[in-house]
Scaffold this motif. Structure first.
Motif, short mmCIF file in Angstrom:
data_model
loop_
_atom_site.label_atom_id
_atom_site.label_comp_id
_atom_site.label_asym_id
_atom_site.label_seq_id
_atom_site.Cartn_x
_atom_site.Cartn_y
_atom_site.Cartn_z
N LEU A 1 0.83 -1.21 0.00
CA LEU A 1 0.00 0.00 0.00
C LEU A 1 0.86 1.25 0.00
O LEU A 1 0.55 2.23 -0.69
N ALA A 2 1.95 1.23 0.77
CA ALA A 2 2.84 2.39 0.80
C ALA A 2 3.48 2.63 -0.57
O ALA A 2 3.60 3.79 -1.02
N VAL A 3 3.88 1.55 -1.24
CA VAL A 3 4.47 1.69 -2.58
C VAL A 3 3.47 2.28 -3.56
O VAL A 3 3.78 3.18 -4.35
N ARG A 4 2.22 1.80 -3.51
CA ARG A 4 1.21 2.31 -4.43
C ARG A 4 0.86 3.77 -4.13
O ARG A 4 0.63 4.56 -5.05
N ARG A 5 0.81 4.11 -2.85
CA ARG A 5 0.55 5.51 -2.51
C ARG A 5 1.67 6.41 -3.01
O ARG A 5 1.42 7.51 -3.52
N ARG A 6 2.90 5.94 -2.86
CA ARG A 6 4.04 6.73 -3.33
C ARG A 6 4.00 6.89 -4.85
O ARG A 6 4.24 7.98 -5.38
N ALA A 7 3.66 5.80 -5.54
CA ALA A 7 3.57 5.89 -7.00
C ALA A 7 2.45 6.84 -7.43
O ALA A 7 2.60 7.61 -8.38
N LEU A 8 1.32 6.81 -6.70
CA LEU A 8 0.22 7.71 -7.03
C LEU A 8 0.61 9.15 -6.79
O LEU A 8 0.27 10.05 -7.59
N GLU A 9 1.34 9.40 -5.71
CA GLU A 9 1.80 10.76 -5.45
C GLU A 9 2.75 11.24 -6.54
O GLU A 9 2.69 12.41 -6.97
N LEU A 10 3.64 10.35 -7.00
CA LEU A 10 4.56 10.73 -8.07
C LEU A 10 3.81 11.03 -9.36
O LEU A 10 4.14 11.99 -10.08
N LEU A 11 2.79 10.23 -9.66
CA LEU A 11 2.02 10.47 -10.87
C LEU A 11 1.27 11.80 -10.79
O LEU A 11 1.21 12.55 -11.77
N ARG A 12 0.68 12.07 -9.62
CA ARG A 12 -0.05 13.33 -9.47
C ARG A 12 0.89 14.53 -9.54
O ARG A 12 0.51 15.59 -10.04
N ALA A 13 2.11 14.37 -9.04
CA ALA A 13 3.07 15.47 -9.07
C ALA A 13 3.78 15.60 -10.40
O ALA A 13 4.47 16.59 -10.63
#
Length: 232
Positions: A97-109
């Protein structure tokens, strides 16, 4: 004076009543009472026995149901993972979950690459079209601005003009070309002796290619788009 004597007999036998045996009526009544008492005792004993049998049967059914419930509970508990397994699985899920959240944050940024898709760049390519020049293949990176394209034309002077138009499109900013080539195919002719030879032909279609070496190191995660178009 003469003495007068009188003998008094004090022993008088008492009359004893003669004992008589029980009469037939008395014996019958007594026997009836005894039999009635025995019947009552036997009936009560039978009823009590039947009641106890029912109680034993009910207790046996309850015990059987409890045994089945206990076995089902033990089976359910045995199928459940132990606390160590639950803890390990929870940690793995939290890490994923932490990896997916980090990936989502990178995509949004926008740190992971381009997120607007290919529509804007394809529209820019359509706006930059020139008469006499056509593009028959396009390769777009899904994570960077890298782009590669190629096509044909009859006039080699149109190729630089087309590339200048591409440079003026905001949607294609950052799409630098570090590979560029123009090829004119040779026309095959036959000599006087029947042997074939090659000679340049001004009417032949000129092929051009402009690309970026960054596309060679993109990897399978990119989403290239290829399209064919007629002369434009």
């Amino acid at each position: 004076m003469a003495t007068v004597r009188q003998q008094v007999n004090l022993y008088q036998p008492l009359s004893k009543s003669e004992r008589k045996p029980f009469s037939a009526v008395t014996a019958s009544i007594t026997l009836s009472v005894v039999l009635a008492c025995m019947a009552v005792i036997w009936g009560y004993g039978g009823w009590e026995t039947l009641r106890l049998e029912h109680s034993v049967a009910r207790l046996q059914r309850q015990q059987q149901l409890q045994q089945q419930a206990l076995e089902a509970r033990n089976t359910e508990l045995a199928a459940r993972p132990n606390p160590q397994q639950i803890g390990a699985k929870t940690q793995a899920l939290e890490a994923a979950l932490a990896v997916r959240r980090r990936a989502l944050e990178l995509l949004r940024a926008g740190a992971a690459g381009r997120t607007e898709g290919f529509a804007a760049r394809l529209t820019a390519l359509a706006h930059s079209s020139l008469d006499g020049l056509w593009v028959d293949h396009v390769l777009l990176s899904g994570t960077t601005a890298a782009m590669s394209l190629g096509g044909g034309t009859a006039d080699p002077d149109l190729v630089p003009q087309y590339l200048q138009r591409l440079a003026g499109e905001p949607a294609l900013s950052g799409a630098d070309f570090d590979e560029f080539s123009i090829e004119r195919p040779a026309r095959t002719t036959s000599g006087p002796d029947g042997e074939s030879g090659s000679a340049p032909s001004s009417a032949a279609t000129i092929r051009f290619h402009a690309g970026n070496t960054a596309l060679t190191s993109i990897g399978s995660s990119d989403l290239p788009h290829q399209g064919d178009s007629g002369p434009s």
